[in-house]
Design a protein around this motif. Sequence first.
Motif, PDB file in Angstrom:
ATOM      1  N   TYR A 161       0.799  -1.223   0.000  1.00 53.03           N
ATOM      2  CA  TYR A 161       0.000   0.000   0.000  1.00 53.03           C
ATOM      3  C   TYR A 161       0.838   1.282   0.000  1.00 53.03           C
ATOM      4  N   GLN A 162       2.051   1.242   0.531  1.00 52.89           N
ATOM      5  CA  GLN A 162       2.784   2.483   0.776  1.00 52.89           C
ATOM      6  C   GLN A 162       3.996   2.719  -0.125  1.00 52.89           C
ATOM      7  N   VAL A 163       4.632   1.703  -0.647  1.00 47.98           N
ATOM      8  CA  VAL A 163       5.884   1.894  -1.386  1.00 47.98           C
ATOM      9  C   VAL A 163       5.586   2.201  -2.849  1.00 47.98           C
ATOM     10  N   LYS A 164       6.082   3.351  -3.323  1.00 51.35           N
ATOM     11  CA  LYS A 164       5.893   3.771  -4.705  1.00 51.35           C
ATOM     12  C   LYS A 164       7.208   3.987  -5.449  1.00 51.35           C
ATOM     13  N   HIS A 165       8.317   3.929  -4.737  1.00 46.41           N
ATOM     14  CA  HIS A 165       9.635   4.049  -5.366  1.00 46.41           C
ATOM     15  C   HIS A 165      10.649   3.391  -4.443  1.00 46.41           C
ATOM     16  N   LEU A 166      11.928   3.352  -4.879  1.00 46.03           N
ATOM     17  CA  LEU A 166      12.957   2.622  -4.137  1.00 46.03           C
ATOM     18  C   LEU A 166      14.134   3.509  -3.732  1.00 46.03           C
ATOM     19  N   GLU A 167      13.979   4.798  -3.818  1.00 47.25           N
ATOM     20  CA  GLU A 167      15.053   5.701  -3.386  1.00 47.25           C
ATOM     21  C   GLU A 167      15.080   5.799  -1.858  1.00 47.25           C
ATOM     22  N   PRO A 168      16.234   6.168  -1.272  1.00 42.20           N
ATOM     23  CA  PRO A 168      16.305   6.278   0.193  1.00 42.20           C
ATOM     24  C   PRO A 168      15.629   7.533   0.737  1.00 42.20           C
ATOM     25  N   TRP A 169      15.446   8.557  -0.108  1.00 40.44           N
ATOM     26  CA  TRP A 169      14.851   9.816   0.350  1.00 40.44           C
ATOM     27  C   TRP A 169      13.623  10.135  -0.482  1.00 40.44           C
ATOM     28  N   GLU A 170      12.672  10.795   0.151  1.00 42.67           N
ATOM     29  CA  GLU A 170      11.505  11.252  -0.587  1.00 42.67           C
ATOM     30  C   GLU A 170      11.912  12.377  -1.536  1.00 42.67           C
ATOM     31  N   ARG A 171      11.190  12.507  -2.595  1.00 40.88           N
ATOM     32  CA  ARG A 171      11.544  13.447  -3.657  1.00 40.88           C
ATOM     33  C   ARG A 171      11.579  14.891  -3.146  1.00 40.88           C
ATOM     34  N   GLY A 172      12.704  15.581  -3.432  1.00 39.51           N
ATOM     35  CA  GLY A 172      12.840  16.993  -3.103  1.00 39.51           C
ATOM     36  C   GLY A 172      13.106  17.299  -1.647  1.00 39.51           C
ATOM     37  N   SER A 173      13.326  16.259  -0.810  1.00 43.86           N
ATOM     38  CA  SER A 173      13.504  16.525   0.622  1.00 43.86           C
ATOM     39  C   SER A 173      14.958  16.589   1.047  1.00 43.86           C
ATOM     40  N   ARG A 174      15.876  16.232   0.148  1.00 44.71           N
ATOM     41  CA  ARG A 174      17.293  16.176   0.520  1.00 44.71           C
ATOM     42  C   ARG A 174      18.086  17.155  -0.309  1.00 44.71           C
ATOM     43  N   LYS A 175      18.859  18.029   0.347  1.00 44.57           N
ATOM     44  CA  LYS A 175      19.664  19.032  -0.325  1.00 44.57           C
ATOM     45  C   LYS A 175      21.138  18.682  -0.155  1.00 44.57           C
ATOM     46  N   THR A 176      21.849  18.567  -1.290  1.00 50.01           N
ATOM     47  CA  THR A 176      23.283  18.241  -1.241  1.00 50.01           C
ATOM     48  C   THR A 176      24.125  19.295  -1.944  1.00 50.01           C
ATOM     49  N   SER A 177      23.518  20.402  -2.364  1.00 48.15           N
ATOM     50  CA  SER A 177      24.279  21.413  -3.105  1.00 48.15           C
ATOM     51  C   SER A 177      25.323  22.069  -2.206  1.00 48.15           C
ATOM     52  N   GLY A 178      26.520  22.234  -2.753  1.00 49.81           N
ATOM     53  CA  GLY A 178      27.583  22.913  -2.025  1.00 49.81           C
ATOM     54  C   GLY A 178      28.352  22.033  -1.069  1.00 49.81           C
ATOM     55  N   GLN A 179      28.028  20.728  -1.000  1.00 50.61           N
ATOM     56  CA  GLN A 179      28.742  19.848  -0.074  1.00 50.61           C
ATOM     57  C   GLN A 179      29.770  19.033  -0.845  1.00 50.61           C
ATOM     58  N   THR A 180      30.954  18.902  -0.274  1.00 54.27           N
ATOM     59  CA  THR A 180      32.050  18.202  -0.940  1.00 54.27           C
ATOM     60  C   THR A 180      32.685  17.226   0.019  1.00 54.27           C
ATOM     61  N   GLY A 181      33.628  16.473  -0.510  1.00 50.44           N
ATOM     62  CA  GLY A 181      34.384  15.534   0.331  1.00 50.44           C
ATOM     63  C   GLY A 181      33.515  14.423   0.880  1.00 50.44           C
ATOM     64  N   MET A 182      33.744  14.100   2.165  1.00 49.09           N
ATOM     65  CA  MET A 182      33.002  13.008   2.790  1.00 49.09           C
ATOM     66  C   MET A 182      31.527  13.353   2.963  1.00 49.09           C
ATOM     67  N   CYS A 183      31.174  14.619   2.890  1.00 48.79           N
ATOM     68  CA  CYS A 183      29.774  15.021   3.036  1.00 48.79           C
ATOM     69  C   CYS A 183      29.071  15.119   1.697  1.00 48.79           C
ATOM     70  N   GLY A 184      29.753  14.819   0.607  1.00 38.72           N
ATOM     71  CA  GLY A 184      29.137  14.930  -0.716  1.00 38.72           C
ATOM     72  C   GLY A 184      28.148  13.819  -0.968  1.00 38.72           C
ATOM     73  N   GLY A 185      27.185  14.120  -1.841  1.00 40.27           N
ATOM     74  CA  GLY A 185      26.160  13.132  -2.152  1.00 40.27           C
ATOM     75  C   GLY A 185      26.699  11.929  -2.899  1.00 40.27           C
ATOM     76  N   VAL A 186      27.857  12.075  -3.580  1.00 40.15           N
ATOM     77  CA  VAL A 186      28.409  10.963  -4.344  1.00 40.15           C
ATOM     78  C   VAL A 186      28.768   9.796  -3.440  1.00 40.15           C
ATOM     79  N   ARG A 187      29.251  10.091  -2.232  1.00 41.87           N
ATOM     80  CA  ARG A 187      29.652   9.025  -1.325  1.00 41.87           C
ATOM     81  C   ARG A 187      28.494   8.542  -0.452  1.00 41.87           C
ATOM     82  N   GLY A 188      27.311   9.052  -0.679  1.00 39.74           N
ATOM     83  CA  GLY A 188      26.167   8.582   0.080  1.00 39.74           C
ATOM     84  C   GLY A 188      26.029   9.235   1.443  1.00 39.74           C
ATOM     85  N   VAL A 189      26.810  10.273   1.711  1.00 42.03           N
ATOM     86  CA  VAL A 189      26.710  10.979   2.981  1.00 42.03           C
ATOM     87  C   VAL A 189      26.406  12.433   2.656  1.00 42.03           C
TER      88      VAL A 189
END
Length: 321
Positions: free
Chosen positions: A68-96
């Motif tokens: 009833y509840q699952v409509k996608h398989l991403e870890p975050w809901e759409r538009g709720s996570r901001k990763t702009s301007g973050q680099t290094g270990m905090c960058g979105g590429v490394r999953g943090v």
Amino acid sequence: MMTEIDEFNQYQKSSKTGKQHNVLPIWGNEQTMNLNPLILANIQGSSYFKVHLFKLKTYHEVVDEIYYQVKHLEPWERGSRKTSGQTGMCGGVRGVGAGGIVSTAFCLLYKLYTLRLTRKQVNGLLQHTDSPYIRALGFMYIRYTQPPADLFDWYVDYFEDEEEVDPRAGGGASTTIGALVRQMLVKLDWFSTLFPRIPVPIQKQIEQKLAEHNRSIAPTKPAPAARASSYNPGRMESDRRDHDDRDRRDYDDRDRRDYDDRDRRDYADRNGGDRYSKDRSKREDRERDRDRERRDRRDRRRSRSRDRPRHRDRSRERRHR
């Protein structure tokens, strides 16, 4: 720290234990399920997991909730996570990166982990017929919790599965279950997070087995080129007929009249030519009569213009005296 060889040996040992039993072994960190720490912290802190999912005590209740509840398989809901301007270990590429609203899919995935599923229950997820998202969470559960040496055996029966599923939040990335499990074997990235790392020796074995599997099914699969090709002799013949019909319809009217005249002349020649010659002489006589009338009218206009008297403007003459 374990070396690559030690990890490989440990994988080999874990693959032998519990493989033929209903109790599944758990690979890696048993407290975190090998999830990204930020994702796990958001799951454990969400009211959906702490309040709503806490009330679900059985495997079937959780499966119904997925339906009833699952409509996608991403870890975050759409538009709720901001990763702009973050680099290094905090960058979105490394999953943090900066947290957001954790998805119901990952909350339910971790809820399944808290139930410590049996082999039979996991197979029930993989073969479920009600929703492709139930099946997809089963494959993700295996990817996060099972020894890498066992992954190929878990997934191989589903490589050619054609059921469609869209893992992206908001849609637009529809794929098949078969393509999804192949991606889980050869790629670590999963949207803004990472799957557990597969040791290099086992990754090479997986790629080898995958290549052999592709070669073995190649003769039985329809050739994609044949499906994509537009070459069809029957269709080309029908297209040629349609083109000829269009040419005939688009013939210039003058050409058609000339063609008809030639036909009449040929017919007249074959039948003595009397009727055709009479019709032709009548047309020529009419044309000559018309030309004669036009010349006569033109001559009359010219003669009237020559005979017309010319009157002087007396007022102008007075003016010049």
